[in-house]
Design an enzyme around this catalytic site. Structure first.
Site, mmCIF file in Angstrom:
data_model
loop_
_atom_site.group_PDB
_atom_site.id
_atom_site.type_symbol
_atom_site.label_atom_id
_atom_site.label_comp_id
_atom_site.label_asym_id
_atom_site.label_seq_id
_atom_site.Cartn_x
_atom_site.Cartn_y
_atom_site.Cartn_z
ATOM 1 N N ARG A 15 0.883 -1.295 -0.090
ATOM 2 C CA ARG A 15 -0.087 0.167 0.111
ATOM 3 C C ARG A 15 0.858 1.445 -0.010
ATOM 4 O O ARG A 15 0.454 2.244 -0.133
ATOM 5 C CB ARG A 15 -0.998 -0.017 1.218
ATOM 6 C CG ARG A 15 -2.131 -0.865 0.880
ATOM 7 C CD ARG A 15 -2.855 -0.640 1.869
ATOM 8 N NE ARG A 15 -2.780 -1.600 3.186
ATOM 9 C CZ ARG A 15 -3.185 -1.443 4.495
ATOM 10 N NH1 ARG A 15 -3.768 -0.243 4.815
ATOM 11 N NH2 ARG A 15 -2.869 -2.220 5.489
ATOM 12 N N THR A 79 3.164 -13.989 10.825
ATOM 13 C CA THR A 79 4.108 -13.481 11.828
ATOM 14 C C THR A 79 4.612 -14.930 12.398
ATOM 15 O O THR A 79 6.055 -14.794 12.979
ATOM 16 C CB THR A 79 3.232 -12.697 12.822
ATOM 17 O OG1 THR A 79 2.041 -13.324 13.170
ATOM 18 C CG2 THR A 79 2.946 -11.456 12.050
HETATM 19 C C1 UD1 Z 1 -0.725 -8.768 13.150
HETATM 20 C C2 UD1 Z 1 -1.309 -9.494 14.028
HETATM 21 C C3 UD1 Z 1 -2.672 -8.560 14.747
HETATM 22 C C4 UD1 Z 1 -2.184 -7.299 15.370
HETATM 23 C C5 UD1 Z 1 -1.359 -6.599 14.286
HETATM 24 C C6 UD1 Z 1 -0.976 -5.152 14.996
HETATM 25 C C7 UD1 Z 1 -0.803 -11.890 13.625
HETATM 26 C C8 UD1 Z 1 -1.176 -12.901 13.120
HETATM 27 N N1 UD1 Z 1 -1.509 -10.860 13.611
HETATM 28 O O1 UD1 Z 1 -1.671 -8.394 12.017
HETATM 29 O O2 UD1 Z 1 -3.283 -9.519 15.859
HETATM 30 O O3 UD1 Z 1 -3.476 -6.656 15.695
HETATM 31 O O4 UD1 Z 1 -0.301 -7.270 13.604
HETATM 32 O O5 UD1 Z 1 -0.716 -4.413 13.663
HETATM 33 O O6 UD1 Z 1 0.392 -11.714 14.107
HETATM 34 N N2 UD1 Z 1 5.726 -10.017 9.055
HETATM 35 C C9 UD1 Z 1 6.666 -10.725 8.468
HETATM 36 N N3 UD1 Z 1 6.258 -11.799 7.932
HETATM 37 C C10 UD1 Z 1 5.133 -12.274 7.577
HETATM 38 C C11 UD1 Z 1 4.090 -11.533 7.926
HETATM 39 C C12 UD1 Z 1 4.397 -10.361 8.578
HETATM 40 O O7 UD1 Z 1 8.040 -10.221 8.924
HETATM 41 O O8 UD1 Z 1 5.086 -13.472 7.067
HETATM 42 C C13 UD1 Z 1 5.808 -8.466 9.825
HETATM 43 C C14 UD1 Z 1 5.271 -7.427 8.936
HETATM 44 O O9 UD1 Z 1 6.318 -6.895 7.956
HETATM 45 C C15 UD1 Z 1 5.101 -6.278 9.942
HETATM 46 C C16 UD1 Z 1 4.561 -7.460 11.161
HETATM 47 O O10 UD1 Z 1 4.987 -8.712 11.054
HETATM 48 O O11 UD1 Z 1 6.142 -5.826 10.656
HETATM 49 C C17 UD1 Z 1 3.038 -7.440 11.132
HETATM 50 O O12 UD1 Z 1 2.517 -7.925 9.989
HETATM 51 P P1 UD1 Z 1 1.065 -7.517 9.297
HETATM 52 O O13 UD1 Z 1 0.870 -7.998 8.081
HETATM 53 O O14 UD1 Z 1 1.135 -5.911 9.031
HETATM 54 O O15 UD1 Z 1 0.148 -7.975 10.652
HETATM 55 P P2 UD1 Z 1 -1.123 -8.805 10.530
HETATM 56 O O16 UD1 Z 1 -0.798 -9.922 10.084
HETATM 57 O O17 UD1 Z 1 -2.182 -7.845 9.790
#
Ligand code: UD1
Ligand code: CA
Length: 461
Positions: A15, A79
């Site tokens: 985004r 995550t």
């Molecule tokens: C996650 C949480 C959610 C929380 C939210 C807060 C999980 C499943 N959910 O949501 O409960 O309210 O964050 O913002 O954990 N990232 C990686 N690798 C991946 C996926 C994510 O490094 O495979 C990193 C992203 O770069 C980011 C962070 O993890 O810094 C969170 O990822 P994002 O997709 O924003 O969070 P959500 O899964 O939406």
């Protein structure tokens, strides 16, 4: 307690609509990821592990100098999956602090509290109450208020979605149980991802207490997903910096119109900063320094009692005590002004030293020059420092007076107390204490007649 900071930074940041990985976008002049890195460093963690992914090579080349362990997450599978990539770095007895690379405003005190809540039988979880919890994982508690689990929005029932307490994603947990729970994670959920958040229910099932703490302000846990949020966080960050500076005794004419993209490494008393000032890099401000409106300063040392007047642009300069610069002055790198120097409007200075009490007040270019004490450089003086191939130096000794509209063709030296007549082109060294001038003698032609236009014939008659 040995802490390992795990910074999750493999998100794609679609985004942002950018060629740059999201975590390389800047707030206050510093990459998002570097803000988070600095937080971990301030906590004196044993090791910082950065899990990177999309565009990670760019992040690595920009920030690879930071003493951290970089681990690639080749596929973005949630995550939980991101944390699994770092499992080899996690000691059983260490405490793992999970941070997000795109959440840059988190305060050290908040994380310290969170870390105190992680223990042998407890997991520290940072949560926050939001008016609009859309998009976040919700914190599910039992009737007595104990945290039971986290449910992601896409997996939540309508009742669960109504919960306004959300997961920030920031947590602290001991290494041994974390590794056990990571092995048990499954991806049978709405997004087909390994959710780190599922470890909360596992911990509860093993009798762990989930210790939910809150940040001092919800701003601390805001993340950046798009340019709008980037701008919002920038403003929040700047307001914090402005407040901190005012607490250190600076007068800011309007804290809402002040930007610091770097740090103030030295600060004197009673510094005054007018509106729309941008400070970049490392800045030192001496006692009673006054910075006028619309001034840009980068990597500059401003001495005590200096006045920088409106609309000046100053980079890589050192300005001695009591000097006055501007309005509309430009000082380029390696401009070193001693005490009581005056640089006036539309004057550009580059790689030059100007000694005590000298003045260059109007419309001049001073490049690659050394100017002695008490020199007066008249309006429109130019150092011709460049012959198309190389740069040459101009030396003006103490007490010289350079008449207006002089060109000093470098390399050239103007002797002590020399006077240069206005409009001169100086190509050779000039002796001390003399008047030197190089302009054609003025002459007047008597009997000369100004040409006249031929009279038009009147056609009216
Ligand atoms: C996650 C949480 C959610 C929380 C939210 C807060 C999980 C499943 N959910 O949501 O409960 O309210 O964050 O913002 O954990 N990232 C990686 N690798 C991946 C996926 C994510 O490094 O495979 C990193 C992203 O770069 C980011 C962070 O993890 O810094 C969170 O990822 P994002 O997709 O924003 O969070 P959500 O899964 O939406
Ligand atoms: Ca998110």
């Amino acid at each position: 307690m040995e802490v390992i900071a795990l910074i999750l930074a493999a998100g794609q940041g679609t985004r942002m609509r950018s060629g740059l990985p999201k975590v390389l976008h800047r707030i206050g002049g510093l990459c998002l990821l570097e803000h988070v890195y600095r937080l971990a460093a301030a906590l004196e963690v044993r090791e910082t592990v950065i899990v990177y992914g999309h565009g990670g090579e760019q992040a690595l080349s920009a920030l690879g100098h930071l003493p951290a362990t970089w681990i690639e997450q080749k596929e973005r599978r949630g995550t939980g999956h991101a944390v699994m990539q770092a499992v080899d770095r996690i000691g059983d007895d260490s405490t793992v602090l999970v941070l997000y690379g795109d959440v840059p405003l988190l305060r050290r005190e908040t994380v310290e509290t969170l870390l105190h809540h992680a223990g042998e039988s407890s997991l520290g979880l940072l949560t926050v109450e939001l008016d609009n919890p859309t998009g976040y994982g919700r914190i599910i508690r039992d009737a007595s208020g104990r945290v039971l689990r986290i449910v992601e929005e896409k997996d939540a029932t309508p009742e669960e979605r109504a919960v306004r307490e959300v997961n920030t994603g920031i947590l602290a947990v001991e290494g041994a149980p974390l590794k056990r729970w990571l092995k048990a994670l499954r991806n049978d959920n709405a997004q087909g991802e390994y959710y780190l958040t599922d470890i909360v229910a596992m911990a509860v099932a093993e009798g762990y207490f989930i210790d939910a703490t809150h940040p001092t302000s919800p701003d601390e846990v805001l993340g950046v997903n798009d340019r709008r949020q980037l701008a919002e966080l920038e403003r929040i960050y700047q307001v914090h910096q402005a407040r901190a500076l005012m607490e250190r005794g600076v007068t800011l004419r309007d804290p809402a119109r002040f930007d610091l993209r770097g740090e103030i490494v030295e600060l004197g008393r009673d510094v005054e900063i007018d509106v729309n000032v941008i400070l970049e890099g490392r800045i030192a401000l001496g006692d009673e320094a006054r910075i006028g409106p619309n001034v840009y300063l980068k990597d500059t040392v401003i001495g005590p009692g200096v006045a920088v007047l409106a609309n000046s642009v100053i980079e890589g300069a050192v300005i001695g005590a009591g000097s006055r610069v501007g309005p509309f002055a430009r000082l380029r790198p390696e401009s070193v002004l001693a005490e009581g120097v005056h640089i006036g409007n539309f004057v550009e200075v580059k790689q030059s030293d100007i000694a005590v009490g000298s003045k260059v007040n109007h419309l001049s270019y001073i490049g690659d020059a050394s100017i002695g004490r008490g020199v007066n450089v008249g309006a429109g003086t130019i150092t011709c420092n460049y012959d198309g191939v190389a740069k040459h130096r101009t030396i003006i000794e103490d007490g010289a007076f350079i008449g207006s509209d002089t060109q000093l063709v470098a390399p050239v030296r103007v002797g002590r107390n020399a006077t240069i007549g206005a409009g001169s082109t100086i190509t050779r060294d000039t002796p001390e204490d003399c008047l030197t001038l190089s302009r054609a003698r003025q002459l007047s032609v008597e009997g000369w007649k100004r040409p006249e236009k031929a009279r038009k014939e009147s056609c009216a008659e």
